[in-house]
Write an enzyme that holds these catalytic residues in place. Structure first.
Site, PDB file in Angstrom:
ATOM      1  N   SER A   1       0.838  -1.206   0.000  1.00 36.36           N
ATOM      2  CA  SER A   1       0.000   0.000   0.000  1.00 36.36           C
ATOM      3  C   SER A   1       0.873   1.257   0.000  1.00 36.36           C
ATOM      4  CB  SER A   1      -0.958  -0.006   1.200  1.00 36.36           C
ATOM      5  OG  SER A   1      -0.232   0.067   2.408  1.00 36.36           O
TER       6      SER A   1
ATOM      7  N   ASN B   1      -2.713  -1.360  13.185  1.00 39.83           N
ATOM      8  CA  ASN B   1      -4.130  -0.992  13.115  1.00 39.83           C
ATOM      9  C   ASN B   1      -4.423   0.304  13.867  1.00 39.83           C
ATOM     10  OD1 ASN B   1      -4.180  -3.401  11.816  1.00 39.83           O
ATOM     11  ND2 ASN B   1      -5.379  -4.501  13.362  1.00 39.83           N
TER      12      ASN B   1
ATOM     13  N   THR C   1     -34.753  30.938 -12.910  1.00 40.90           N
ATOM     14  CA  THR C   1     -35.270  29.666 -12.401  1.00 40.90           C
ATOM     15  C   THR C   1     -35.529  28.846 -13.663  1.00 40.90           C
ATOM     16  OG1 THR C   1     -37.592  30.337 -12.414  1.00 40.90           O
ATOM     17  CG2 THR C   1     -36.357  30.818 -10.402  1.00 40.90           C
ATOM     18  N   HIS C   2     -35.203  27.577 -13.603  1.00 42.14           N
ATOM     19  CA  HIS C   2     -35.302  26.703 -14.786  1.00 42.14           C
ATOM     20  C   HIS C   2     -34.442  27.231 -15.945  1.00 42.14           C
ATOM     21  CE1 HIS C   2     -38.877  25.110 -12.655  1.00 42.14           C
ATOM     22  NE2 HIS C   2     -39.077  26.385 -12.375  1.00 42.14           N
TER      23      HIS C   2
ATOM     24  N   SER D   1      -7.748  25.437 -28.607  1.00 42.70           N
ATOM     25  CA  SER D   1      -8.095  24.221 -29.329  1.00 42.70           C
ATOM     26  C   SER D   1      -6.924  23.852 -30.230  1.00 42.70           C
ATOM     27  CB  SER D   1      -9.348  24.468 -30.174  1.00 42.70           C
ATOM     28  OG  SER D   1      -9.368  23.594 -31.285  1.00 42.70           O
TER      29      SER D   1
ATOM     30  N   LYS E   1     -10.561  29.512 -30.811  1.00 42.46           N
ATOM     31  CA  LYS E   1     -11.211  29.031 -29.588  1.00 42.46           C
ATOM     32  C   LYS E   1     -10.515  29.517 -28.322  1.00 42.46           C
ATOM     33  CE  LYS E   1     -14.238  26.676 -28.930  1.00 42.46           C
ATOM     34  NZ  LYS E   1     -14.415  25.228 -29.053  1.00 42.46           N
TER      35      LYS E   1
ATOM     36  N   ASN F   1     -11.271  28.312 -24.537  1.00 38.06           N
ATOM     37  CA  ASN F   1     -12.154  27.376 -23.839  1.00 38.06           C
ATOM     38  C   ASN F   1     -12.095  27.559 -22.323  1.00 38.06           C
ATOM     39  OD1 ASN F   1     -12.984  26.174 -26.246  1.00 38.06           O
ATOM     40  ND2 ASN F   1     -11.239  24.753 -26.235  1.00 38.06           N
TER      41      ASN F   1
ATOM     42  N   GLU G   1     -14.695  24.157 -16.498  1.00 39.91           N
ATOM     43  CA  GLU G   1     -15.234  22.821 -16.776  1.00 39.91           C
ATOM     44  C   GLU G   1     -14.690  21.804 -15.775  1.00 39.91           C
ATOM     45  OE1 GLU G   1     -15.672  22.302 -21.441  1.00 39.91           O
ATOM     46  OE2 GLU G   1     -13.849  23.386 -20.939  1.00 39.91           O
TER      47      GLU G   1
ATOM     48  N   TYR H   1     -10.481  -4.609  12.484  1.00 44.56           N
ATOM     49  CA  TYR H   1      -9.705  -4.238  11.307  1.00 44.56           C
ATOM     50  C   TYR H   1      -9.823  -5.297  10.216  1.00 44.56           C
ATOM     51  CZ  TYR H   1      -6.106  -2.708   8.137  1.00 44.56           C
ATOM     52  OH  TYR H   1      -5.462  -2.288   7.008  1.00 44.56           O
TER      53      TYR H   1
ATOM     54  N   LYS I   1      -7.532   5.236   2.229  1.00 47.54           N
ATOM     55  CA  LYS I   1      -6.596   6.283   1.788  1.00 47.54           C
ATOM     56  C   LYS I   1      -6.694   6.545   0.289  1.00 47.54           C
ATOM     57  CE  LYS I   1      -3.612   4.007   4.252  1.00 47.54           C
ATOM     58  NZ  LYS I   1      -4.658   3.376   5.115  1.00 47.54           N
TER      59      LYS I   1
END
Ligand code: ARG
Length: 459
Positions: free
Chosen positions: A23, A110, A155-156, A277, A283, A285, A290, A317, A325
């Site tokens: 791990s 543990n 709204t909407h 782009s 472009k 962007n 996003e 455990y 994690k």
């Protein structure tokens, strides 16, 4: 010889199992807290006369040397070490001999791992809370400059009524305030010390857990050893806070995307946070915005992932728990990457006040017309219906609401008079939103004060 491989086993582990079982990729970042926890544990062992003072000193010096080597990049763990705890203990034992080999007395990985994660997460939460506070400050500053900047409320995603840019931005300040409240809950959960629980049932040693807690900055000790090693709700508290924060940032990011489109044109995103782009040279962007939007499903999945791990998991455990994690640190990394970008975007955003005001068309006054009729004795439902009929007539005739003649208005209802023509100025409509928490500039100025106080109160 690996630290965890006891005399019980005849041969070496299969290499495929070694890889699966390691791990280190998940937990290596805990090395600093692991060393801090081990130093405190060594102090408790000395007090309990398990370690002599000389041995305790050898352990502390050895751990410090391991820490320096990790920092310098000269100590690299091996897959056979299995996890960060065993890598550090293995190296310590190479350096400090028997004293190092005594360190794990009265301790299990543990209770060790949840101690390390709590120590680490407390710092993460403090850092990210600071970043949220900085975001709030930027939002407050920008809101203060736009108390009278007209903006349609939607709204909407249909234009609804007039509001101000300040009112809109302040909505996010309050969301972030509650996010910080949830982070504070997670931070508090990190203040309970599990170390001393052992593998599951407690120890054959009387270690001074309160002293260990005080040394490491915990404010209490866990009262049940099984709960201490089996529970991960302190991680869930963080992931739940992160998921909700993610949802808030995602809505803000989505609005940046809309606002920066040619169709809306309400804002221009800073060049430093915009992408191009590979084929379309024109472009520009909104990649950063996003990615704010895309952070939400990732953070929600992290919360869902750990809930899934815990579902039906018998006490105490289980190795499944090491996956905590994976989800925790994915969420931490997601927010660490996002928060400075959100701050930069908010700081660099150029608002187009004229475009926003132009979007506040005359139809946004329809609710004000209905309220005006109410003021003249018409019951609200009837006023609502009459105003709807008025809107339809204006649309059919191709005129704005404000251009309908008084004769035509009175043909609809004798309640109309000249006062109708004063309703349509959007700034006046804004000033009428005087209810507590409303958009009127005087109210928003009060709200700015309250929001500043709320930000300061979380400091
Ligand atoms: N690395 C493990 C974790 O992250 C801790 C080891 C737990 N103990 C064990 N016997 N496997 O949870």
């Amino acid at each position: 010889m690996s630290v965890a491989r006891s005399g019980r086993f005849a041969g070496e582990r299969d290499p495929a199992f070694v890889v699966l079982n390691s791990s280190l990729a998940l937990d290596w970042r805990l090395w600093r807290e692991d060393i801090e926890g081990s130093v405190a544990h060594a102090h408790a062992l000395e007090k309990a006369r398990v370690l002599s003072t000389a041995e305790r000193r050898a352990v502390e010096e050895g751990l410090a040397a391991v820490g320096r080597a990790i920092e310098a990049g000269t100590f690299v763990p091996r897959d056979e070490d299995e996890d960060v705890h065993m890598a550090i203990e293995r190296r310590l034992t190479e350096l400090a001999g028997d004293a190092g080999a005594k360190l794990h007395t009265g301790r299990s990985r543990n209770d060790q791992v949840v101690t390390d994660v709590r120590l680490h997460l407390r710092r993460v939460v403090e850092r990210q809370d600071g970043a949220l506070s900085a975001l709030q400050s930027v939002l407050l500053g920008r809101a203060a400059d736009h108390v009278e900047t007209l903006l349609p409320a939607y709204t909407h995603l249909q234009r609804a009524q007039v509001t101000s840019l300040a009112q809109h931005l302040l909505a996010y300040v309050w969301m972030l305030d509650r996010d910080r409240g949830r982070l504070a809950v997670a931070r508090d959960a990190c203040l309970e010390l599990p170390l001393g629980a052992g593998a599951a049932v407690g120890l054959n040693y009387e270690l001074d857990r309160e002293a260990v807690a005080a040394e490491l900055g915990f404010d209490r000790v866990s009262e049940n050893s099984i709960d201490a090693v089996a529970s991960r709700d302190f991680v869930l508290d963080y992931l739940a806070a992160a998921a909700q924060l993610g949802a808030h940032l995602s809505r803000l990011g989505a609005e940046f995307v809309l606002w920066s489109s040619a169709e809306f044109g309400f804002a221009r995103l800073p060049d430093a946070f915009s992408g191009g782009s590979s084929i379309m040279p024109q472009k520009r962007n909104p990649d950063a915005a996003e990615l704010m939007r895309a952070g939400a499903p990732r953070l929600a999945a992290d919360l869902g992932g750990l809930l899934g791990v815990l579902h039906g998991l018998p006490l105490a455990y289980n190795t499944d728990l090491r996956e905590d994690k994976r989800y925790l640190f994915d969420a931490v990394d997601c927010l660490d990457a996002l928060l400075p970008v959100v701050e930069g975007l908010l700081e660099g955003l150029e608002f187009d006040d004229a475009r926003m005001a132009a979007a506040c068309d005359a139809a946004l006054a329809a609710t004000d017309v209905a309220d005006y009729l109410v003021g003249r004795g018409v019951p609200f439902r009837e006023a609502h219906h009459l105003t709807g009929a008025l809107v339809r007539r204006a649309l059919d005739a191709g005129v704005e609401l404000v251009d309908v003649s008084l004769d035509d208005l009175r043909a609809l209802s004798p309640a109309f008079d000249d006062g109708y023509y004063e309703l349509h100025d959007p700034a006046a409509a804004l000033a009428r939103k005087r209810s507590r928490g409303g958009s009127a500039p005087e109210r928003v100025r009060d709200q700015l004060e309250l929001a500043r106080a709320a930000v300061a109160a979380r400091a």
